[in-house]
Design a protein around this motif. Structure first.
Motif, PDB file in Angstrom:
ATOM      1  N   PHE A  12      -2.706   3.354  -1.675  1.00 43.04           N
ATOM      2  CA  PHE A  12      -1.899   3.167  -2.963  1.00 43.04           C
ATOM      3  C   PHE A  12      -1.263   1.759  -2.998  1.00 43.04           C
ATOM      4  CE2 PHE A  12       2.666   2.954  -4.254  1.00 43.04           C
ATOM      5  CZ  PHE A  12       2.355   3.045  -5.629  1.00 43.04           C
ATOM      6  N   VAL A  13      -0.871   1.254  -1.839  1.00 42.22           N
ATOM      7  CA  VAL A  13      -0.235  -0.160  -1.884  1.00 42.22           C
ATOM      8  C   VAL A  13      -1.097  -1.261  -1.952  1.00 42.22           C
ATOM      9  CG1 VAL A  13       1.072  -1.999  -0.240  1.00 42.22           C
ATOM     10  CG2 VAL A  13       1.633   0.612  -0.290  1.00 42.22           C
ATOM     11  N   LEU A  14      -2.427  -1.140  -1.485  1.00 45.13           N
ATOM     12  CA  LEU A  14      -3.674  -1.888  -1.877  1.00 45.13           C
ATOM     13  C   LEU A  14      -4.027  -2.062  -3.010  1.00 45.13           C
ATOM     14  CD1 LEU A  14      -5.668  -1.653   1.494  1.00 45.13           C
ATOM     15  CD2 LEU A  14      -4.650  -3.795   0.696  1.00 45.13           C
ATOM     16  N   VAL A  15      -4.076  -0.972  -3.623  1.00 47.07           N
ATOM     17  CA  VAL A  15      -4.480  -0.634  -5.223  1.00 47.07           C
ATOM     18  C   VAL A  15      -3.273  -1.371  -5.835  1.00 47.07           C
ATOM     19  CG1 VAL A  15      -4.950   0.969  -7.070  1.00 47.07           C
ATOM     20  CG2 VAL A  15      -5.885   1.566  -5.003  1.00 47.07           C
ATOM     21  N   ALA A  16      -2.320  -1.053  -5.494  1.00 48.26           N
ATOM     22  CA  ALA A  16      -1.150  -1.694  -6.462  1.00 48.26           C
ATOM     23  C   ALA A  16      -1.327  -3.351  -6.156  1.00 48.26           C
ATOM     24  CB  ALA A  16       0.280  -1.348  -5.851  1.00 48.26           C
ATOM     25  N   ASP A  17      -1.465  -3.705  -5.017  1.00 42.57           N
ATOM     26  CA  ASP A  17      -1.397  -5.111  -4.779  1.00 42.57           C
ATOM     27  C   ASP A  17      -2.835  -5.934  -5.266  1.00 42.57           C
ATOM     28  OD1 ASP A  17       0.848  -5.076  -3.385  1.00 42.57           O
ATOM     29  OD2 ASP A  17      -0.035  -5.012  -1.444  1.00 42.57           O
ATOM     30  N   LEU A  18      -4.040  -5.132  -5.298  1.00 39.45           N
ATOM     31  CA  LEU A  18      -4.948  -5.623  -5.780  1.00 39.45           C
ATOM     32  C   LEU A  18      -5.513  -5.502  -7.002  1.00 39.45           C
ATOM     33  CD1 LEU A  18      -6.938  -5.352  -2.421  1.00 39.45           C
ATOM     34  CD2 LEU A  18      -5.933  -7.292  -3.184  1.00 39.45           C
TER      35      LEU A  18
END
Length: 181
Positions: A12-18
């Motif tokens: 989730f954090v990676l999708v949000a960041d990227l």
């Protein structure tokens, strides 16, 4: 009590960041469909939609925005907990050009330490030319420097960003004819 799947929270954090399932999948060394499934399960577990998806855009929902900071804190706490048991210390000798060091440097170093407490960063500030010389002499593991477009390309370098060169002057300034700037 609900227990969160850390892999799903990390996704989730990676999708949000990227802002991309595909780029998050690449970062996690998995497939886009696996990331999508993790997010779907996390949203089902929480009973909240965290992301708004369209074929071209991925963005945080209102609940996703509220959850993101806590998700980062959870992942950082997890890394610190694992790092507290690690006796292995690794050293990274990093050269950083004075031209690219900005006011966000302390926060970036703190985030790096929270992400990997076993990594000791030995930071060297200097001019780009001096740092490149130290790198070429193998006295530094990595450098982040300003590199001119007129300089020959290096095989061991990757461009992180480009900055345009601009002339700035007050609105009343006029160049003098025949004189160099």
């Amino acid at each position: 009590m609900k227990v969160l799947d850390l892999d799903a929270v990390r996704a989730f954090v990676l999708v949000a960041d990227l802002c991309s399932f595909t780029r998050a999948a690449d970062a996690l060394d998995t497939t886009q469909s696996a990331v999508s499934l993790k997010l779907k399960r996390l949203e089902g577990h929480l009973g909240k939609q965290l992301l708004e998806r369209t074929p071209r855009v991925v963005r945080l929902s209102v609940d996703g925005k509220a959850f993101l900071s806590a998700a980062r804190d959870l992942l950082n706490a997890h890394e610190r907990a694992l790092g507290s048991l690690s006796v292995e210390r690794r050293r990274l000798s990093l050269g950083l050009s004075e031209h690219v060091a900005g006011p966000e440097l302390p926060q970036l170093l703190a985030r790096l330490n929270a992400h990997d407490p076993g990594l000791v960063v030995e930071l060297h500030l200097g001019t780009s030319a001096a740092l490149l010389a130290h790198f070429d002499e193998r006295r530094l593991d990595a450098v982040i420097v300003r590199y001119g477009a007129d300089e020959p390309p290096r095989d061991d370098a990757q461009v992180l960003f480009s900055e345009p060169l601009e002339w700035l002057a007050t609105p009343a300034w006029l160049p003098r004819v025949g004189e160099p700037l």
